[in-house]
Design a protein around this motif. Structure first.
Motif, PDB file in Angstrom:
ATOM      1  N   CYS A 189      -6.145 -21.472  19.470  1.00 44.82           N
ATOM      2  CA  CYS A 189      -4.963 -20.653  19.221  1.00 44.82           C
ATOM      3  C   CYS A 189      -5.352 -19.197  19.004  1.00 44.82           C
ATOM      4  CB  CYS A 189      -4.179 -21.179  18.027  1.00 44.82           C
ATOM      5  SG  CYS A 189      -5.104 -21.260  16.502  1.00 44.82           S
ATOM      6  N   LYS A 190      -4.368 -18.329  19.217  1.00 46.71           N
ATOM      7  CA  LYS A 190      -4.534 -16.911  18.907  1.00 46.71           C
ATOM      8  C   LYS A 190      -4.312 -16.749  17.409  1.00 46.71           C
ATOM      9  CE  LYS A 190      -2.068 -15.705  23.082  1.00 46.71           C
ATOM     10  NZ  LYS A 190      -0.836 -15.075  23.577  1.00 46.71           N
ATOM     11  N   VAL A 191      -5.114 -15.900  16.774  1.00 44.78           N
ATOM     12  CA  VAL A 191      -4.968 -15.677  15.332  1.00 44.78           C
ATOM     13  C   VAL A 191      -4.841 -14.179  15.070  1.00 44.78           C
ATOM     14  CG1 VAL A 191      -6.088 -15.882  13.074  1.00 44.78           C
ATOM     15  CG2 VAL A 191      -6.226 -17.773  14.697  1.00 44.78           C
ATOM     16  N   LEU A 192      -3.840 -13.836  14.273  1.00 44.39           N
ATOM     17  CA  LEU A 192      -3.665 -12.463  13.806  1.00 44.39           C
ATOM     18  C   LEU A 192      -3.903 -12.456  12.307  1.00 44.39           C
ATOM     19  CD1 LEU A 192      -2.755  -9.492  14.169  1.00 44.39           C
ATOM     20  CD2 LEU A 192      -0.401 -10.292  13.833  1.00 44.39           C
ATOM     21  N   LEU A 193      -4.959 -11.758  11.874  1.00 42.29           N
ATOM     22  CA  LEU A 193      -5.259 -11.597  10.452  1.00 42.29           C
ATOM     23  C   LEU A 193      -4.665 -10.271  10.008  1.00 42.29           C
ATOM     24  CD1 LEU A 193      -8.942 -12.730  10.632  1.00 42.29           C
ATOM     25  CD2 LEU A 193      -7.250 -13.757   9.131  1.00 42.29           C
ATOM     26  N   VAL A 194      -3.836 -10.305   8.991  1.00 43.37           N
ATOM     27  CA  VAL A 194      -3.122  -9.113   8.542  1.00 43.37           C
ATOM     28  C   VAL A 194      -3.700  -8.619   7.226  1.00 43.37           C
ATOM     29  CG1 VAL A 194      -0.881  -8.252   7.784  1.00 43.37           C
ATOM     30  CG2 VAL A 194      -0.999  -9.867   9.678  1.00 43.37           C
ATOM     31  N   ASP A 195      -3.983  -7.325   7.156  1.00 48.22           N
ATOM     32  CA  ASP A 195      -4.285  -6.661   5.896  1.00 48.22           C
ATOM     33  C   ASP A 195      -3.028  -5.904   5.488  1.00 48.22           C
ATOM     34  OD1 ASP A 195      -6.857  -7.186   4.915  1.00 48.22           O
ATOM     35  OD2 ASP A 195      -7.782  -5.788   6.310  1.00 48.22           O
ATOM     36  N   LEU A 196      -2.392  -6.355   4.428  1.00 46.99           N
ATOM     37  CA  LEU A 196      -1.176  -5.687   3.965  1.00 46.99           C
ATOM     38  C   LEU A 196      -1.514  -4.292   3.451  1.00 46.99           C
ATOM     39  CD1 LEU A 196       0.379  -8.734   2.113  1.00 46.99           C
ATOM     40  CD2 LEU A 196       1.131  -7.766   4.304  1.00 46.99           C
ATOM     41  N   TYR A 197      -0.541  -3.379   3.530  1.00 46.08           N
ATOM     42  CA  TYR A 197      -0.749  -2.013   3.051  1.00 46.08           C
ATOM     43  C   TYR A 197      -1.344  -2.015   1.645  1.00 46.08           C
ATOM     44  CZ  TYR A 197       2.341  -0.320   6.797  1.00 46.08           C
ATOM     45  OH  TYR A 197       2.926  -0.019   7.998  1.00 46.08           O
ATOM     46  N   GLY A 198      -2.383  -1.219   1.473  1.00 46.34           N
ATOM     47  CA  GLY A 198      -3.015  -1.089   0.162  1.00 46.34           C
ATOM     48  C   GLY A 198      -4.086  -2.124  -0.114  1.00 46.34           C
ATOM     49  N   PHE A 199      -4.339  -3.017   0.841  1.00 40.60           N
ATOM     50  CA  PHE A 199      -5.337  -4.072   0.677  1.00 40.60           C
ATOM     51  C   PHE A 199      -6.285  -4.051   1.865  1.00 40.60           C
ATOM     52  CE2 PHE A 199      -1.477  -5.481  -1.444  1.00 40.60           C
ATOM     53  CZ  PHE A 199      -1.947  -5.813  -2.695  1.00 40.60           C
ATOM     54  N   GLY A 200      -7.531  -4.438   1.625  1.00 39.03           N
ATOM     55  CA  GLY A 200      -8.494  -4.497   2.724  1.00 39.03           C
ATOM     56  C   GLY A 200      -8.645  -3.153   3.402  1.00 39.03           C
ATOM     57  N   ARG A 201      -8.549  -3.159   4.724  1.00 42.54           N
ATOM     58  CA  ARG A 201      -8.723  -1.937   5.506  1.00 42.54           C
ATOM     59  C   ARG A 201      -7.402  -1.266   5.863  1.00 42.54           C
ATOM     60  NH1 ARG A 201     -11.225  -4.431  10.253  1.00 42.54           N
ATOM     61  NH2 ARG A 201     -10.685  -6.350   9.255  1.00 42.54           N
ATOM     62  N   SER A 202      -6.344  -1.591   5.154  1.00 36.89           N
ATOM     63  CA  SER A 202      -5.026  -1.057   5.499  1.00 36.89           C
ATOM     64  C   SER A 202      -4.495  -0.126   4.411  1.00 36.89           C
ATOM     65  CB  SER A 202      -4.045  -2.210   5.714  1.00 36.89           C
ATOM     66  OG  SER A 202      -2.791  -1.712   6.093  1.00 36.89           O
ATOM     67  N   ALA A 203      -4.618   1.154   4.655  1.00 35.79           N
ATOM     68  CA  ALA A 203      -4.070   2.147   3.723  1.00 35.79           C
ATOM     69  C   ALA A 203      -2.569   2.256   3.950  1.00 35.79           C
ATOM     70  CB  ALA A 203      -4.725   3.500   3.954  1.00 35.79           C
ATOM     71  N   PRO A 204      -1.822   2.515   2.897  1.00 37.40           N
ATOM     72  CA  PRO A 204      -0.382   2.683   3.085  1.00 37.40           C
ATOM     73  C   PRO A 204      -0.086   3.947   3.884  1.00 37.40           C
ATOM     74  CG  PRO A 204      -0.989   3.014   0.780  1.00 37.40           C
ATOM     75  CD  PRO A 204      -2.226   2.623   1.506  1.00 37.40           C
ATOM     76  N   PRO A 205       0.983   3.941   4.665  1.00 38.51           N
ATOM     77  CA  PRO A 205       1.363   5.148   5.394  1.00 38.51           C
ATOM     78  C   PRO A 205       1.650   6.286   4.417  1.00 38.51           C
ATOM     79  CG  PRO A 205       2.676   3.270   6.103  1.00 38.51           C
ATOM     80  CD  PRO A 205       1.889   2.834   4.908  1.00 38.51           C
ATOM     81  N   LYS A 206       1.429   7.512   4.873  1.00 36.11           N
ATOM     82  CA  LYS A 206       1.693   8.666   4.010  1.00 36.11           C
ATOM     83  C   LYS A 206       3.124   8.617   3.494  1.00 36.11           C
ATOM     84  CE  LYS A 206      -1.729  11.606   6.045  1.00 36.11           C
ATOM     85  NZ  LYS A 206      -2.143  12.930   6.392  1.00 36.11           N
ATOM     86  N   GLY A 207       3.264   8.896   2.220  1.00 38.56           N
ATOM     87  CA  GLY A 207       4.578   8.902   1.601  1.00 38.56           C
ATOM     88  C   GLY A 207       5.015   7.559   1.058  1.00 38.56           C
ATOM     89  N   LEU A 208       4.319   6.483   1.421  1.00 40.31           N
ATOM     90  CA  LEU A 208       4.717   5.153   0.938  1.00 40.31           C
ATOM     91  C   LEU A 208       3.832   4.617  -0.170  1.00 40.31           C
ATOM     92  CD1 LEU A 208       5.782   3.024   4.037  1.00 40.31           C
ATOM     93  CD2 LEU A 208       7.196   3.870   2.183  1.00 40.31           C
ATOM     94  N   ALA A 209       2.733   5.287  -0.471  1.00 37.69           N
ATOM     95  CA  ALA A 209       1.764   4.756  -1.427  1.00 37.69           C
ATOM     96  C   ALA A 209       2.402   4.383  -2.758  1.00 37.69           C
ATOM     97  CB  ALA A 209       0.630   5.747  -1.644  1.00 37.69           C
ATOM     98  N   ARG A 210       3.345   5.177  -3.211  1.00 36.89           N
ATOM     99  CA  ARG A 210       3.990   4.885  -4.501  1.00 36.89           C
ATOM    100  C   ARG A 210       5.207   3.993  -4.358  1.00 36.89           C
ATOM    101  NH1 ARG A 210       3.657  10.288  -8.119  1.00 36.89           N
ATOM    102  NH2 ARG A 210       1.465  10.691  -7.734  1.00 36.89           N
ATOM    103  N   HIS A 211       5.566   3.677  -3.137  1.00 37.51           N
ATOM    104  CA  HIS A 211       6.796   2.920  -2.905  1.00 37.51           C
ATOM    105  C   HIS A 211       6.548   1.597  -2.192  1.00 37.51           C
ATOM    106  CE1 HIS A 211       8.960   6.454  -4.224  1.00 37.51           C
ATOM    107  NE2 HIS A 211       8.243   7.178  -3.378  1.00 37.51           N
TER     108      HIS A 211
END
Length: 111
Positions: free
Chosen positions: A30-52
């Motif tokens: 099967c195909k697998v997509l591993l997700v790093d949610l914003y603020g975790f792992g290698r996924s920084a939150p988009p600008k302006g969303l860090a506090r939200h």
């Protein structure tokens, strides 16, 4: 084979599900997509969303990543651990036409 999306728990990253993802690819073809949610792992939150950052923000991110990976028309299997389980349920409710199954691992949303 199936398309599986793996979503980690709060305080973790996709790295916590890497072994499971590899095993699914090898044994279930099967195909697998591993997700790093914003603020975790290698996924920084988009600008302006860090506090939200909120569950709604993460649900939107998850939906967007599924589309970006080209999996939005597939029979998806969403696998969520802890907080990821709640997010997977919300995505499944909004994408009933493309989600075949939801697997909840230690779901904090049912505690």
């Amino acid at each position: 084979g199936a398309c599986v999306v793996l979503v980690h728990d709060f305080g973790a990253s996709s790295k916590s599900l890497l072994t499971l993802g590899k095993r699914l690819e090898e044994t279930q073809n099967c195909k697998v997509l591993l997700v790093d949610l914003y603020g975790f792992g290698r996924s920084a939150p988009p600008k302006g969303l860090a506090r939200h950052l909120s569950p709604d923000t993460h649900v939107k991110q998850l939906r967007d990543q599924i589309v970006e990976a080209g999996l939005h028309r597939e029979n998806l299997v969403l696998v969520g651990h802890g907080m990821g389980a709640s997010l997977c349920l919300q995505v499944a409710a909004s994408r009933k036409e493309s989600v075949a199954r939801v697997v909840l691992l230690d779901p904090s949303c049912l505690a």
